[in-house]
Design an enzyme around this catalytic site. Structure first.
Site, PDB file in Angstrom:
ATOM      1  N   ALA A 182       8.909   6.941  -8.569  1.00  0.00           N
ATOM      2  CA  ALA A 182       8.231   7.610  -9.661  1.00  0.00           C
ATOM      3  C   ALA A 182       6.739   7.513  -9.473  1.00  0.00           C
ATOM      4  O   ALA A 182       5.711   8.364  -9.577  1.00  0.00           O
ATOM      5  CB  ALA A 182       8.576   7.112 -11.170  1.00  0.00           C
ATOM      6  N   GLU A 183       6.253   6.286  -9.174  1.00  0.00           N
ATOM      7  CA  GLU A 183       4.803   6.209  -8.883  1.00  0.00           C
ATOM      8  C   GLU A 183       4.176   7.117  -8.084  1.00  0.00           C
ATOM      9  O   GLU A 183       3.235   7.421  -8.209  1.00  0.00           O
ATOM     10  CB  GLU A 183       4.675   4.356  -8.404  1.00  0.00           C
ATOM     11  CG  GLU A 183       5.145   3.602  -9.321  1.00  0.00           C
ATOM     12  CD  GLU A 183       4.692   2.131  -9.157  1.00  0.00           C
ATOM     13  OE1 GLU A 183       4.281   1.932  -7.862  1.00  0.00           O
ATOM     14  OE2 GLU A 183       4.723   1.388  -9.879  1.00  0.00           O
TER      15      GLU A 183
ATOM     16  N   ASP B 209      -4.957  -3.908 -18.271  1.00  0.00           N
ATOM     17  CA  ASP B 209      -4.055  -2.874 -18.540  1.00  0.00           C
ATOM     18  C   ASP B 209      -4.013  -2.317 -19.902  1.00  0.00           C
ATOM     19  O   ASP B 209      -2.809  -1.899 -20.686  1.00  0.00           O
ATOM     20  CB  ASP B 209      -2.616  -3.535 -18.254  1.00  0.00           C
ATOM     21  CG  ASP B 209      -2.428  -3.955 -16.814  1.00  0.00           C
ATOM     22  OD1 ASP B 209      -3.094  -3.693 -15.827  1.00  0.00           O
ATOM     23  OD2 ASP B 209      -1.613  -4.963 -16.583  1.00  0.00           O
TER      24      ASP B 209
ATOM     25  N   ILE C 201      -8.107  -9.669 -11.263  1.00  0.00           N
ATOM     26  CA  ILE C 201      -8.283  -9.560 -12.490  1.00  0.00           C
ATOM     27  C   ILE C 201      -9.793  -9.149 -12.153  1.00  0.00           C
ATOM     28  O   ILE C 201     -10.656  -9.894 -11.604  1.00  0.00           O
ATOM     29  CB  ILE C 201      -8.311 -10.549 -13.426  1.00  0.00           C
ATOM     30  CG1 ILE C 201      -6.699 -10.818 -13.495  1.00  0.00           C
ATOM     31  CG2 ILE C 201      -8.895 -10.541 -14.863  1.00  0.00           C
ATOM     32  CD1 ILE C 201      -6.237 -11.711 -14.619  1.00  0.00           C
TER      33      ILE C 201
ATOM     34  N   SER D 120       2.984   3.805 -15.624  1.00  0.00           N
ATOM     35  CA  SER D 120       1.952   4.257 -16.354  1.00  0.00           C
ATOM     36  C   SER D 120       0.553   4.404 -15.429  1.00  0.00           C
ATOM     37  O   SER D 120       0.329   3.183 -14.710  1.00  0.00           O
ATOM     38  CB  SER D 120       1.474   3.381 -17.506  1.00  0.00           C
ATOM     39  OG  SER D 120       2.403   3.068 -18.364  1.00  0.00           O
TER      40      SER D 120
ATOM     41  N   ASN E  16      -5.912   2.841 -12.694  1.00  0.00           N
ATOM     42  CA  ASN E  16      -5.036   1.938 -12.170  1.00  0.00           C
ATOM     43  C   ASN E  16      -3.648   2.427 -12.408  1.00  0.00           C
ATOM     44  O   ASN E  16      -3.304   3.147 -13.389  1.00  0.00           O
ATOM     45  CB  ASN E  16      -5.169   0.795 -12.944  1.00  0.00           C
ATOM     46  CG  ASN E  16      -4.253  -0.639 -12.459  1.00  0.00           C
ATOM     47  OD1 ASN E  16      -3.911  -0.739 -11.132  1.00  0.00           O
ATOM     48  ND2 ASN E  16      -3.596  -1.284 -13.431  1.00  0.00           N
TER      49      ASN E  16
ATOM     50  N   MET F 222      -4.199  -6.777  -6.862  1.00  0.00           N
ATOM     51  CA  MET F 222      -3.810  -7.865  -7.592  1.00  0.00           C
ATOM     52  C   MET F 222      -4.877  -8.740  -7.968  1.00  0.00           C
ATOM     53  O   MET F 222      -4.784 -10.147  -7.861  1.00  0.00           O
ATOM     54  CB  MET F 222      -2.646  -8.746  -6.755  1.00  0.00           C
ATOM     55  CG  MET F 222      -1.582  -7.859  -6.442  1.00  0.00           C
ATOM     56  SD  MET F 222      -0.815  -6.971  -8.144  1.00  0.00           S
ATOM     57  CE  MET F 222       0.076  -8.574  -8.783  1.00  0.00           C
TER      58      MET F 222
ATOM     59  N   GLY G 279       0.808  -1.306   0.105  1.00  0.00           N
ATOM     60  CA  GLY G 279       0.005  -0.074   0.016  1.00  0.00           C
ATOM     61  C   GLY G 279       0.849   1.171   0.083  1.00  0.00           C
ATOM     62  O   GLY G 279       0.431   2.106   0.392  1.00  0.00           O
ATOM     63  N   SER G 280       1.954   1.178  -0.661  1.00  0.00           N
ATOM     64  CA  SER G 280       2.983   2.471  -0.589  1.00  0.00           C
ATOM     65  C   SER G 280       2.052   3.381  -1.649  1.00  0.00           C
ATOM     66  O   SER G 280       2.226   4.435  -1.107  1.00  0.00           O
ATOM     67  CB  SER G 280       4.204   2.168  -1.043  1.00  0.00           C
ATOM     68  OG  SER G 280       4.306   2.020  -2.252  1.00  0.00           O
ATOM     69  N   ASN G 281       1.381   3.010  -2.654  1.00  0.00           N
ATOM     70  CA  ASN G 281       0.776   4.151  -3.521  1.00  0.00           C
ATOM     71  C   ASN G 281      -0.459   4.549  -2.864  1.00  0.00           C
ATOM     72  O   ASN G 281      -0.575   5.785  -2.985  1.00  0.00           O
ATOM     73  CB  ASN G 281       0.362   3.299  -4.908  1.00  0.00           C
ATOM     74  CG  ASN G 281       1.787   3.303  -5.799  1.00  0.00           C
ATOM     75  OD1 ASN G 281       1.997   4.437  -6.485  1.00  0.00           O
ATOM     76  ND2 ASN G 281       2.337   2.224  -5.862  1.00  0.00           N
TER      77      ASN G 281
ATOM     78  N   ARG H 123     -15.395 -15.010  -8.557  1.00  0.00           N
ATOM     79  CA  ARG H 123     -14.793 -13.552  -8.985  1.00  0.00           C
ATOM     80  C   ARG H 123     -15.980 -12.491  -8.849  1.00  0.00           C
ATOM     81  O   ARG H 123     -15.793 -11.565  -8.335  1.00  0.00           O
ATOM     82  CB  ARG H 123     -14.151 -13.682 -10.245  1.00  0.00           C
ATOM     83  CG  ARG H 123     -13.177 -12.649 -10.620  1.00  0.00           C
ATOM     84  CD  ARG H 123     -12.480 -12.916 -11.908  1.00  0.00           C
ATOM     85  NE  ARG H 123     -11.590 -13.983 -11.635  1.00  0.00           N
ATOM     86  CZ  ARG H 123     -10.314 -13.555 -11.233  1.00  0.00           C
ATOM     87  NH1 ARG H 123      -9.906 -12.400 -10.852  1.00  0.00           N
ATOM     88  NH2 ARG H 123      -9.250 -14.603 -11.223  1.00  0.00           N
TER      89      ARG H 123
ATOM     90  N   HIS I 130       0.552   0.999 -13.065  1.00  0.00           N
ATOM     91  CA  HIS I 130       1.147  -0.185 -13.609  1.00  0.00           C
ATOM     92  C   HIS I 130       2.370  -0.008 -13.986  1.00  0.00           C
ATOM     93  O   HIS I 130       2.818   0.989 -14.252  1.00  0.00           O
ATOM     94  CB  HIS I 130       0.441  -0.511 -15.118  1.00  0.00           C
ATOM     95  CG  HIS I 130       0.966  -1.925 -15.590  1.00  0.00           C
ATOM     96  ND1 HIS I 130       0.455  -3.097 -15.315  1.00  0.00           N
ATOM     97  CD2 HIS I 130       1.765  -2.221 -16.435  1.00  0.00           C
ATOM     98  CE1 HIS I 130       1.287  -3.956 -15.560  1.00  0.00           C
ATOM     99  NE2 HIS I 130       2.233  -3.330 -16.468  1.00  0.00           N
TER     100      HIS I 130
HETATM  101  C1  GRF Z   1       3.116  -1.053  -7.919  1.00  0.00           C
HETATM  102  O1  GRF Z   1       4.326  -1.288  -8.509  1.00  0.00           O
HETATM  103  C2  GRF Z   1       2.029  -0.592  -8.656  1.00  0.00           C
HETATM  104  O2  GRF Z   1       2.556  -0.110 -10.070  1.00  0.00           O
HETATM  105  C3  GRF Z   1       1.640  -2.211  -8.980  1.00  0.00           C
HETATM  106  O3  GRF Z   1       1.778  -2.799  -7.850  1.00  0.00           O
HETATM  107  C4  GRF Z   1       2.600  -2.238  -6.982  1.00  0.00           C
HETATM  108  C5  GRF Z   1       2.071  -1.879  -5.658  1.00  0.00           C
HETATM  109  O4  GRF Z   1       2.709  -1.524  -4.730  1.00  0.00           O
HETATM  110  N1  GRF Z   1       0.224  -2.244  -9.490  1.00  0.00           N
HETATM  111  P1  GRF Z   1       2.310  -0.913  -3.405  1.00  0.00           P
HETATM  112  O5  GRF Z   1       1.367  -1.962  -2.688  1.00  0.00           O
HETATM  113  O6  GRF Z   1       1.697   0.545  -3.637  1.00  0.00           O
HETATM  114  O7  GRF Z   1       3.512  -0.455  -2.565  1.00  0.00           O
END
Ligand code: GRF
Length: 197
Positions: free
Chosen positions: A180-181, A152, A99, A143, A114, A97, A20-22, A72, A116
């Site tokens: 970068a994300e 994607d 689909i 992206s 999303n 993670m 969950g860093s993003n 699903r 990616h």
């Molecule tokens: C990131 O690399 C993102 O691009 C991909 O999954 C990873 C998630 O990392 N979809 P985090 O859980 O946000 O640290």
């Protein structure tokens, strides 16, 4: 988190599966006075997802439901219900993670983003960094794209290129791509929401 003088913010739910860093980057960017969104829910398909504890510590409502043993469609329906119950207008996938079913993707189309870890359309799916290194690419990257039923493949909103150094490994590249994300996702989400208003 919205202050009384700011224009209404869009209510977003963030879906995660792990670290969950993003999500954290998005959450702290929402604390800035000019943010276009509030995070109203962090939801995970893994009750052990590390990011849930961080969201809880920051006072964000959370929802966790393991997908194990569920179809699903049923799992997507439960996630959809959690997002709606939280009043989410937008879903932001951040390392989620799973689909998605076509129905869920269509339901939120235009309102679901999303992130990616590749320069799409290169390397949809998994092992993106290893594939970029093995192909001899000069750059990997990240992206942010709109989510459509095809994996994607939705419209790319923005990308950042990240140089691949001599001796780069998938792990070392992933670590730098993550910087970068964290820059890209809050910026693109803010810009997209403002454009949609
Ligand atoms: C990131 O690399 C993102 O691009 C991909 O999954 C990873 C998630 O990392 N979809 P985090 O859980 O946000 O640290």
């Amino acid at each position: 988190m919205a202050d009384a003088a700011s224009p209404a913010r869009t209510r977003v739910a963030i879906f995660i599966s792990g670290r969950g860093s993003n999500m954290a980057a998005l959450l702290y960017a929402a604390a800035l006075p000019d943010a276009a969104y509030d995070v109203v829910l962090v939801a995970a398909n893994d009750p052990q997802a590390e990011g849930l504890a961080l969201a809880e510590a920051e006072g964000i409502p959370t929802f966790a439901l393991s997908h194990k043993g569920m179809s699903r469609a049923d799992h997507d329906a439960a996630m959809d219900e959690a997002a709606r119950n939280a009043g989410a207008e937008f879903i932001v996938l951040a390392g989620y993670m799973r689909i998605l079913t076509e129905g869920f993707a269509r339901q939120w189309q235009g309102r679901m983003l999303n992130i990616h870890p590749s320069l799409l359309p290169k390397y949809p799916g998994l092992d993106t960094h290893q594939r970029a290194i093995e192909a001899g690419d000069s750059h990997g990257g990240v992206s942010v794209h709109l989510v459509t039923p095809e994996l994607d493949a939705g419209q790319v909103l923005a990308q950042i290129k990240v140089a691949i150094r001599a001796g780069e490994t998938a792990d070392s590249l992933a670590e730098r791509v993550r910087f970068a994300e964290h820059q890209l996702y809050p910026r693109v989400l803010n810009d997209y929401l403002r454009m949609k208003r």
